[in-house]
Design a protein around this motif. Structure first.
Motif, short mmCIF file in Angstrom:
data_model
loop_
_atom_site.label_atom_id
_atom_site.label_comp_id
_atom_site.label_asym_id
_atom_site.label_seq_id
_atom_site.Cartn_x
_atom_site.Cartn_y
_atom_site.Cartn_z
N GLY A 27 0.82 -1.20 0.20
CA GLY A 27 0.08 -0.05 -0.14
C GLY A 27 0.68 1.30 -0.01
O GLY A 27 2.21 1.16 0.31
N PRO A 28 0.51 2.41 -0.74
CA PRO A 28 1.27 3.52 -0.48
C PRO A 28 1.08 4.43 0.81
O PRO A 28 0.15 4.27 1.49
CB PRO A 28 0.56 4.32 -1.65
CG PRO A 28 -0.92 3.67 -1.46
CD PRO A 28 -0.93 2.57 -0.94
N ILE A 29 2.28 4.90 1.37
CA ILE A 29 2.37 5.95 2.13
C ILE A 29 2.84 7.23 1.80
O ILE A 29 3.72 7.13 1.08
CB ILE A 29 3.34 5.50 3.37
CG1 ILE A 29 2.62 4.48 4.10
CG2 ILE A 29 3.50 6.79 4.41
CD1 ILE A 29 3.35 3.90 5.25
N SER A 30 2.04 8.18 2.01
CA SER A 30 2.50 9.44 1.66
C SER A 30 2.26 10.42 2.78
O SER A 30 0.92 10.69 3.05
CB SER A 30 1.90 10.18 0.27
OG SER A 30 2.44 11.27 0.01
N LEU A 31 3.12 10.88 3.55
CA LEU A 31 2.64 11.75 4.68
C LEU A 31 3.69 13.07 4.88
O LEU A 31 4.79 12.79 4.38
CB LEU A 31 2.55 11.16 5.93
CG LEU A 31 3.83 10.42 6.52
CD1 LEU A 31 4.74 11.32 7.22
CD2 LEU A 31 3.29 9.14 7.28
N THR A 32 3.26 14.20 5.43
CA THR A 32 3.85 15.07 6.07
C THR A 32 4.05 15.14 7.62
O THR A 32 2.95 14.94 8.34
CB THR A 32 3.61 16.54 5.57
OG1 THR A 32 2.04 16.70 6.01
CG2 THR A 32 3.54 16.56 3.94
#
Length: 135
Positions: A27-32
């Motif tokens: 699964g993708p992770i994209s976080l700030t």
């Protein structure tokens, strides 16, 4: 003879079941995230499907030398529902690094992730990569 075939089929399926469930799809992770101290950061934004929602905290164990971070890190999700343990590096010259996670507890049990780390302003950090749950 028919009984032998049925038993053999059941045994074969039983052996395949653990392999099929041993790991979830990537699964993708994209976080700030932002940091209020060298050893503490908080996720500000995250994909809705991410196991690391906004409010997840990261606790870094250091050391914190001048040119490069190389630290063990523990992530704690909101409400202490889950934790994940990993390792992050960040080059203070290039502003690029990596984080890897290979274990977790609670809602993050079996959590594995490979992430790139970057920043353009040293206030907000971007983590991007993939994760899965499994052994």
């Amino acid at each position: 003879r028919r009984l032998v075939v049925v038993v053999a089929t059941i045994a074969a399926l039983a052996m395949l079941a653990p392999m099929a469930s041993a790991s979830s799809p990537l699964g993708p992770i994209s976080l700030t995230k932002t940091c209020d101290a060298p050893d503490h950061c908080t996720v500000q934004t995250s994909l809705a499907s991410s196991p690391l929602p906004a409010g997840t905290e990261g606790f870094y164990n250091g050391p914190f030398p001048v040119s490069r971070l190389s630290s063990q890190v523990v992530l704690v999700t909101p409400g202490r529902a889950g934790t994940a343990t990993g390792h992050c590096t960040l080059n203070f010259v290039s502003a690029v690094g990596t984080c890897t996670f290979a274990q977790g507890t609670g809602s993050l049990a079996g959590f594995h992730a490979n992430l790139t780390v970057s920043t353009s302003d040293w206030e907000t950090f971007l983590w991007e990569g993939t994760y899965h749950f499994g052994g």
